[in-house]
Motif scaffolding. Sequence first.
Motif, PDB file in Angstrom:
ATOM      1  N   GLN A 101      -6.037   7.612  -9.482  1.00  0.00           N
ATOM      2  CA  GLN A 101      -6.426   6.325 -10.031  1.00  0.00           C
ATOM      3  C   GLN A 101      -5.270   5.328  -9.939  1.00  0.00           C
ATOM      4  O   GLN A 101      -4.103   5.701  -9.966  1.00  0.00           O
ATOM      5  CB  GLN A 101      -6.855   6.466 -11.499  1.00  0.00           C
ATOM      6  CG  GLN A 101      -8.148   7.246 -11.685  1.00  0.00           C
ATOM      7  CD  GLN A 101      -8.605   7.235 -13.135  1.00  0.00           C
ATOM      8  OE1 GLN A 101      -7.801   7.155 -14.056  1.00  0.00           O
ATOM      9  NE2 GLN A 101      -9.910   7.320 -13.334  1.00  0.00           N
ATOM     10  N   PHE A 102      -5.649   4.054  -9.821  1.00  0.00           N
ATOM     11  CA  PHE A 102      -4.660   2.989  -9.956  1.00  0.00           C
ATOM     12  C   PHE A 102      -4.115   2.981 -11.383  1.00  0.00           C
ATOM     13  O   PHE A 102      -4.758   3.475 -12.323  1.00  0.00           O
ATOM     14  CB  PHE A 102      -5.298   1.622  -9.672  1.00  0.00           C
ATOM     15  CG  PHE A 102      -5.617   1.363  -8.223  1.00  0.00           C
ATOM     16  CD1 PHE A 102      -4.639   0.915  -7.347  1.00  0.00           C
ATOM     17  CD2 PHE A 102      -6.909   1.540  -7.745  1.00  0.00           C
ATOM     18  CE1 PHE A 102      -4.935   0.654  -6.019  1.00  0.00           C
ATOM     19  CE2 PHE A 102      -7.217   1.284  -6.416  1.00  0.00           C
ATOM     20  CZ  PHE A 102      -6.219   0.835  -5.549  1.00  0.00           C
ATOM     21  N   GLN A 103      -2.933   2.374 -11.548  1.00  0.00           N
ATOM     22  CA  GLN A 103      -2.372   2.231 -12.878  1.00  0.00           C
ATOM     23  C   GLN A 103      -2.070   0.778 -13.234  1.00  0.00           C
ATOM     24  O   GLN A 103      -2.544   0.281 -14.241  1.00  0.00           O
ATOM     25  CB  GLN A 103      -1.083   3.067 -12.994  1.00  0.00           C
ATOM     26  CG  GLN A 103      -1.309   4.562 -12.985  1.00  0.00           C
ATOM     27  CD  GLN A 103      -0.041   5.333 -13.256  1.00  0.00           C
ATOM     28  OE1 GLN A 103       1.037   4.988 -12.756  1.00  0.00           O
ATOM     29  NE2 GLN A 103      -0.150   6.395 -14.025  1.00  0.00           N
ATOM     30  N   LEU A 145      -9.003  -4.615  -4.602  1.00  0.00           N
ATOM     31  CA  LEU A 145      -8.580  -3.218  -4.539  1.00  0.00           C
ATOM     32  C   LEU A 145      -9.749  -2.374  -4.033  1.00  0.00           C
ATOM     33  O   LEU A 145     -10.874  -2.521  -4.521  1.00  0.00           O
ATOM     34  CB  LEU A 145      -8.199  -2.700  -5.931  1.00  0.00           C
ATOM     35  CG  LEU A 145      -7.179  -3.497  -6.738  1.00  0.00           C
ATOM     36  CD1 LEU A 145      -7.392  -3.265  -8.227  1.00  0.00           C
ATOM     37  CD2 LEU A 145      -5.770  -3.104  -6.345  1.00  0.00           C
ATOM     38  N   ASN A 183       0.848  -1.188   0.000  1.00  0.00           N
ATOM     39  CA  ASN A 183       0.000   0.000   0.000  1.00  0.00           C
ATOM     40  C   ASN A 183       0.882   1.235   0.000  1.00  0.00           C
ATOM     41  O   ASN A 183       1.876   1.304   0.735  1.00  0.00           O
ATOM     42  CB  ASN A 183      -0.880  -0.019   1.265  1.00  0.00           C
ATOM     43  CG  ASN A 183      -1.782   1.192   1.397  1.00  0.00           C
ATOM     44  OD1 ASN A 183      -2.082   1.864   0.427  1.00  0.00           O
ATOM     45  ND2 ASN A 183      -2.202   1.472   2.625  1.00  0.00           N
ATOM     46  N   LEU A 215       2.925  -2.247  -7.165  1.00  0.00           N
ATOM     47  CA  LEU A 215       1.667  -1.532  -7.363  1.00  0.00           C
ATOM     48  C   LEU A 215       1.968  -0.096  -7.756  1.00  0.00           C
ATOM     49  O   LEU A 215       2.734   0.586  -7.071  1.00  0.00           O
ATOM     50  CB  LEU A 215       0.832  -1.566  -6.074  1.00  0.00           C
ATOM     51  CG  LEU A 215      -0.522  -0.856  -6.127  1.00  0.00           C
ATOM     52  CD1 LEU A 215      -1.469  -1.553  -7.111  1.00  0.00           C
ATOM     53  CD2 LEU A 215      -1.144  -0.796  -4.730  1.00  0.00           C
ATOM     54  N   GLU A 220       0.155   5.567   0.168  1.00  0.00           N
ATOM     55  CA  GLU A 220      -0.895   6.562   0.333  1.00  0.00           C
ATOM     56  C   GLU A 220      -0.328   7.973   0.220  1.00  0.00           C
ATOM     57  O   GLU A 220       0.809   8.227   0.633  1.00  0.00           O
ATOM     58  CB  GLU A 220      -1.585   6.400   1.685  1.00  0.00           C
ATOM     59  CG  GLU A 220      -2.217   5.039   1.878  1.00  0.00           C
ATOM     60  CD  GLU A 220      -3.028   4.944   3.155  1.00  0.00           C
ATOM     61  OE1 GLU A 220      -3.436   6.002   3.686  1.00  0.00           O
ATOM     62  OE2 GLU A 220      -3.246   3.817   3.620  1.00  0.00           O
ATOM     63  N   ALA A 253       0.266   3.736  -8.914  1.00  0.00           N
ATOM     64  CA  ALA A 253      -0.934   4.573  -8.880  1.00  0.00           C
ATOM     65  C   ALA A 253      -0.541   6.016  -9.172  1.00  0.00           C
ATOM     66  O   ALA A 253       0.628   6.396  -9.026  1.00  0.00           O
ATOM     67  CB  ALA A 253      -1.639   4.470  -7.529  1.00  0.00           C
ATOM     68  N   ALA A 260      -3.695   3.743  -2.278  1.00  0.00           N
ATOM     69  CA  ALA A 260      -3.478   2.759  -3.334  1.00  0.00           C
ATOM     70  C   ALA A 260      -3.055   1.471  -2.650  1.00  0.00           C
ATOM     71  O   ALA A 260      -1.894   1.297  -2.275  1.00  0.00           O
ATOM     72  CB  ALA A 260      -2.406   3.233  -4.311  1.00  0.00           C
ATOM     73  N   SER A 301      -5.823   0.516 -14.542  1.00  0.00           N
ATOM     74  CA  SER A 301      -6.050   1.934 -14.783  1.00  0.00           C
ATOM     75  C   SER A 301      -7.551   2.205 -14.887  1.00  0.00           C
ATOM     76  O   SER A 301      -8.331   1.356 -15.325  1.00  0.00           O
ATOM     77  CB  SER A 301      -5.346   2.376 -16.071  1.00  0.00           C
ATOM     78  OG  SER A 301      -5.825   1.647 -17.182  1.00  0.00           O
ATOM     79  N   ARG A 326     -12.078   0.647  -4.108  1.00  0.00           N
ATOM     80  CA  ARG A 326     -12.416   1.585  -5.180  1.00  0.00           C
ATOM     81  C   ARG A 326     -13.042   2.848  -4.601  1.00  0.00           C
ATOM     82  O   ARG A 326     -13.980   2.794  -3.790  1.00  0.00           O
ATOM     83  CB  ARG A 326     -13.394   0.934  -6.162  1.00  0.00           C
ATOM     84  CG  ARG A 326     -13.874   1.862  -7.265  1.00  0.00           C
ATOM     85  CD  ARG A 326     -15.031   1.261  -8.041  1.00  0.00           C
ATOM     86  NE  ARG A 326     -14.621   0.325  -9.067  1.00  0.00           N
ATOM     87  CZ  ARG A 326     -14.275   0.683 -10.297  1.00  0.00           C
ATOM     88  NH1 ARG A 326     -14.277   1.959 -10.657  1.00  0.00           N
ATOM     89  NH2 ARG A 326     -13.926  -0.242 -11.177  1.00  0.00           N
ATOM     90  N   LEU A 329      -8.951   5.764  -6.736  1.00  0.00           N
ATOM     91  CA  LEU A 329      -8.409   5.496  -5.406  1.00  0.00           C
ATOM     92  C   LEU A 329      -9.437   5.845  -4.336  1.00  0.00           C
ATOM     93  O   LEU A 329     -10.236   6.772  -4.486  1.00  0.00           O
ATOM     94  CB  LEU A 329      -7.132   6.309  -5.172  1.00  0.00           C
ATOM     95  CG  LEU A 329      -5.981   6.055  -6.135  1.00  0.00           C
ATOM     96  CD1 LEU A 329      -4.780   6.912  -5.747  1.00  0.00           C
ATOM     97  CD2 LEU A 329      -5.589   4.584  -6.173  1.00  0.00           C
TER      98      LEU A 329
END
Length: 282
Positions: free
Chosen positions: A147-149, A102, A70, A139, A72, A141, A90, A165, A104, A169
Amino acid sequence: MFKFSGIIAAVTFMASCASASNLPARVSSTVAFSTSKTIPNYLDAPGPAAIEAWVWFDEDLADNIWFGVNVEFVGGTENPTRFSQEDFAALVILTRDGLVALPRGTGKSHAGQPDNNDIWEPKQLGRTLAPNTWHRIRLEADFNTLQFQKLIVESPDALSELDISGIDLSYPNPIPVDGRALTWYVHAMANGPAKGGALTHVIFDDVKGEVFENGVWRTVYTEGFDTPFQELAPVPFTFPELKLKSVSEGLLYKENDDALLMSSPFGRSGRGIICDVNLTKP
């Protein structure tokens, strides 16, 4: 003790899963900080960030033990990017069977309304993870787009890459910290008694945190767990908010009160850290 919201997110998820069957849950997590002392330019204009770590588990690891990483972005109270006490997480959790989850976020959470982790995005890695070997979890982001990637899981015999993607987050709850920071975590989680195996712990090693600046990834945080410890210190929170000047840059802290964290003589490149979620231990 003060807790950081990404792991509270995971606790919420574990607790919700457990409560459906009236089962207990547990999370064991570390946390470390990167502040304006080391990444001032990034914190002024946040963008992509990544955390990666190597994880190992025994063949007798229970099937319902989750583990992950994680990173943040904490916006602070004095000069937040969007709103006071913002915190965007993230976070990813996996099982040995290749399940992925994950948290959301939503448009409302990005506007400042905590989402309480009501939505979790389930994914499948498409394969199982073999025991008694090291797996790299990475991971990525973007804390500009929130947003996540990408999620990468590398094993000796396989390399899996998930395009995540477009998944927003989460903003689980306000975090009272005076300034901006990135926080880095490794963690293990359990919901209910061990199933399919007797062991409840995983080992992490060689954690790396990166930020994307000027077109390249730059390493800004590393942790090899090579210094033995008896007990990690808690985050030095004092009411009403955490003062980042009281935090030691890059130092490993215990994230939550009931975390079972032990120095391991076995690691990928020296020592490692054990994250245990045995529900019978105090």
